[in-house]
Motif scaffolding. Structure first.
Motif, PDB file in Angstrom:
ATOM      1  N   ILE A  34       0.838  -1.207   0.000  1.00  0.00           N
ATOM      2  CA  ILE A  34       0.000   0.000   0.000  1.00  0.00           C
ATOM      3  C   ILE A  34       0.872   1.256   0.000  1.00  0.00           C
ATOM      4  O   ILE A  34       0.589   2.233  -0.707  1.00  0.00           O
ATOM      5  CB  ILE A  34      -0.942   0.017   1.222  1.00  0.00           C
ATOM      6  CG1 ILE A  34      -1.932  -1.156   1.168  1.00  0.00           C
ATOM      7  CG2 ILE A  34      -1.698   1.339   1.312  1.00  0.00           C
ATOM      8  CD1 ILE A  34      -2.885  -1.117   0.002  1.00  0.00           C
ATOM      9  N   THR A  35       1.957   1.198   0.777  1.00  0.00           N
ATOM     10  CA  THR A  35       2.897   2.327   0.817  1.00  0.00           C
ATOM     11  C   THR A  35       3.501   2.581  -0.555  1.00  0.00           C
ATOM     12  O   THR A  35       3.653   3.732  -0.974  1.00  0.00           O
ATOM     13  CB  THR A  35       4.023   2.047   1.831  1.00  0.00           C
ATOM     14  OG1 THR A  35       3.461   1.853   3.124  1.00  0.00           O
ATOM     15  CG2 THR A  35       5.007   3.213   1.880  1.00  0.00           C
ATOM     16  N   GLY A  36       3.843   1.500  -1.261  1.00  0.00           N
ATOM     17  CA  GLY A  36       4.409   1.640  -2.611  1.00  0.00           C
ATOM     18  C   GLY A  36       3.448   2.349  -3.548  1.00  0.00           C
ATOM     19  O   GLY A  36       3.850   3.223  -4.322  1.00  0.00           O
ATOM     20  N   ILE A  37       2.165   1.981  -3.471  1.00  0.00           N
ATOM     21  CA  ILE A  37       1.155   2.647  -4.303  1.00  0.00           C
ATOM     22  C   ILE A  37       1.068   4.119  -3.928  1.00  0.00           C
ATOM     23  O   ILE A  37       0.986   4.994  -4.801  1.00  0.00           O
ATOM     24  CB  ILE A  37      -0.215   1.954  -4.136  1.00  0.00           C
ATOM     25  CG1 ILE A  37      -0.159   0.536  -4.706  1.00  0.00           C
ATOM     26  CG2 ILE A  37      -1.310   2.758  -4.828  1.00  0.00           C
ATOM     27  CD1 ILE A  37      -1.445  -0.242  -4.535  1.00  0.00           C
ATOM     28  N   ALA A  38       1.090   4.407  -2.613  1.00  0.00           N
ATOM     29  CA  ALA A  38       1.010   5.791  -2.150  1.00  0.00           C
ATOM     30  C   ALA A  38       2.201   6.615  -2.645  1.00  0.00           C
ATOM     31  O   ALA A  38       2.047   7.758  -3.100  1.00  0.00           O
ATOM     32  CB  ALA A  38       0.940   5.831  -0.625  1.00  0.00           C
ATOM     33  N   ILE A  75       8.653  -0.798  -5.123  1.00  0.00           N
ATOM     34  CA  ILE A  75       8.054  -1.298  -3.882  1.00  0.00           C
ATOM     35  C   ILE A  75       6.861  -2.197  -4.188  1.00  0.00           C
ATOM     36  O   ILE A  75       6.698  -3.262  -3.584  1.00  0.00           O
ATOM     37  CB  ILE A  75       7.626  -0.120  -2.983  1.00  0.00           C
ATOM     38  CG1 ILE A  75       8.853   0.547  -2.357  1.00  0.00           C
ATOM     39  CG2 ILE A  75       6.684  -0.600  -1.869  1.00  0.00           C
ATOM     40  CD1 ILE A  75       8.541   1.805  -1.578  1.00  0.00           C
ATOM     41  N   VAL A  76       6.008  -1.763  -5.115  1.00  0.00           N
ATOM     42  CA  VAL A  76       4.820  -2.548  -5.464  1.00  0.00           C
ATOM     43  C   VAL A  76       5.219  -3.934  -5.975  1.00  0.00           C
ATOM     44  O   VAL A  76       4.625  -4.954  -5.595  1.00  0.00           O
ATOM     45  CB  VAL A  76       3.979  -1.812  -6.531  1.00  0.00           C
ATOM     46  CG1 VAL A  76       2.859  -2.704  -7.047  1.00  0.00           C
ATOM     47  CG2 VAL A  76       3.398  -0.521  -5.961  1.00  0.00           C
ATOM     48  N   ILE A  77       6.245  -3.979  -6.815  1.00  0.00           N
ATOM     49  CA  ILE A  77       6.696  -5.262  -7.380  1.00  0.00           C
ATOM     50  C   ILE A  77       7.351  -6.134  -6.314  1.00  0.00           C
ATOM     51  O   ILE A  77       7.026  -7.331  -6.167  1.00  0.00           O
ATOM     52  CB  ILE A  77       7.682  -5.004  -8.540  1.00  0.00           C
ATOM     53  CG1 ILE A  77       6.975  -4.269  -9.688  1.00  0.00           C
ATOM     54  CG2 ILE A  77       8.272  -6.322  -9.038  1.00  0.00           C
ATOM     55  CD1 ILE A  77       7.899  -3.785 -10.773  1.00  0.00           C
ATOM     56  N   ILE A  78       8.272  -5.550  -5.552  1.00  0.00           N
ATOM     57  CA  ILE A  78       9.023  -6.315  -4.557  1.00  0.00           C
ATOM     58  C   ILE A  78       8.128  -6.780  -3.416  1.00  0.00           C
ATOM     59  O   ILE A  78       8.297  -7.893  -2.887  1.00  0.00           O
ATOM     60  CB  ILE A  78      10.196  -5.480  -4.010  1.00  0.00           C
ATOM     61  CG1 ILE A  78      11.191  -5.166  -5.142  1.00  0.00           C
ATOM     62  CG2 ILE A  78      10.901  -6.204  -2.877  1.00  0.00           C
ATOM     63  CD1 ILE A  78      11.821  -6.379  -5.770  1.00  0.00           C
ATOM     64  N   TYR A  97      15.681  -9.501   0.556  1.00  0.00           N
ATOM     65  CA  TYR A  97      14.559  -8.577   0.728  1.00  0.00           C
ATOM     66  C   TYR A  97      14.895  -7.512   1.771  1.00  0.00           C
ATOM     67  O   TYR A  97      14.621  -6.322   1.589  1.00  0.00           O
ATOM     68  CB  TYR A  97      13.325  -9.371   1.151  1.00  0.00           C
ATOM     69  CG  TYR A  97      12.079  -8.549   1.417  1.00  0.00           C
ATOM     70  CD1 TYR A  97      11.684  -7.529   0.556  1.00  0.00           C
ATOM     71  CD2 TYR A  97      11.284  -8.810   2.538  1.00  0.00           C
ATOM     72  CE1 TYR A  97      10.525  -6.802   0.797  1.00  0.00           C
ATOM     73  CE2 TYR A  97      10.131  -8.085   2.784  1.00  0.00           C
ATOM     74  CZ  TYR A  97       9.763  -7.073   1.924  1.00  0.00           C
ATOM     75  OH  TYR A  97       8.626  -6.358   2.164  1.00  0.00           O
ATOM     76  N   ALA A  98      15.516  -7.941   2.871  1.00  0.00           N
ATOM     77  CA  ALA A  98      15.912  -7.003   3.928  1.00  0.00           C
ATOM     78  C   ALA A  98      16.925  -5.984   3.397  1.00  0.00           C
ATOM     79  O   ALA A  98      16.851  -4.790   3.719  1.00  0.00           O
ATOM     80  CB  ALA A  98      16.503  -7.769   5.110  1.00  0.00           C
TER      81      ALA A  98
END
Length: 261
Positions: A34-38, A75-78, A97-98
């Motif tokens: 959600i943050t990535g979309i934002a 962000i959305v993809i990962i 990922y980290a």
């Protein structure tokens, strides 16, 4: 016998720990998505919604804007990929990922700080950019001043008289009068935009008298502060995700070791 019981208890405790971290990381991944979309929407809004203003800013950090868009898309993809890694329990991928989250943290931190630092330069940057834009203005050009003057109903930097000191007004038919672009007109019909008096009190109501600088600054400083603060706020969310991913990766590796032992 006692040793086997202790190992079984330890394995169960580790399994419970891994299960708990998996749930937390899954929730985080959803929030992260959600943050990535934002972040992506924020970047697109800066480019699409504020472009007519940012074009007038001298030294505007456009690279930071594109960094926000790129980071949001990544962000959305990962985050989608991270959900798969979390459920499957791939320890090595969780460490990767980290590491990615730390890279995102640094990128967002840099972009947010850049916008907050630039906030203090808006007034000077805008005045310089507007001067340059007005001096290169020609009728019929796709000029940022036209867009701004029409949208926020203003003319010039401090007033319409500023056009008198530009190259655009060098061919004025009468001395001591000023010519302004038609984008300064209140209405397109019956608008006199040439041979205007330099005295503001004698100007007809057919053009906008107030300058654009003060209007833009009041809005841009607030918007840039919001952008910088939002990006900085988002950035610290990545630290939490990085810690959770490392904890889960460590827990999964420990569970595998105990199972083998």
């Amino acid at each position: 016998m006692a040793g086997g019981t202790e190992r079984a208890k330890s394995y169960m405790a580790t399994g419970a720990y891994v299960g708990c971290i998996k749930i937390l990381l899954t929730v985080y991944n959803f929030v992260f998505w959600i943050t990535g979309i934002a972040v992506l929407v924020l970047g697109i809004w800066i480019v699409a919604g504020l472009q007519k203003y940012t074009e007038l800013l001298d030294g505007y950090p456009s690279a930071a804007t594109w960094a926000i868009i790129g980071t949001g898309a990544a962000i959305v993809i990962i985050a989608s990929f991270a959900c798969y890694c979390t459920f499957k329990g791939y320890g090595r991928l969780l460490y990767i990922y980290a590491a990615f989250l730390m890279v995102v943290f640094l990128a967002e931190l840099a972009a947010g700080a850049t916008f907050l630092v630039f906030k203090g330069q808006v007034q000077t940057s805008l005045k310089t950019g507007m001067n340059n834009t007005m001096n290169s203005y020609t009728d019929g050009s796709d000029n940022a001043m036209d867009k701004v003057q029409q949208s926020i109903k203003c003319c010039g930097i401090n007033s319409y008289v500023d056009w008198y000191y530009t190259k655009y007004d060098k061919n004025t038919e009468k001395p001591n009068t000023v010519k302004v672009p038609k984008s300064c007109c209140v209405t397109s019909s019956n608008c006199s935009n040439t041979n205007l008096p330099l005295n503001l009190n004698q100007t007809s109501a057919s053009i906008y008298v107030e300058g654009c600088h003060r209007k833009i600054v009041s809005g841009m400083e607030g918007n840039i502060a919001i952008i910088g603060s939002a990006v900085l706020g988002f950035s610290f969310l990545q630290l939490l995700g990085s810690v959770l991913a490392c904890c889960l990766g460590k827990g999964i590796n420990k569970a595998k070791y105990e199972q083998v032992a």
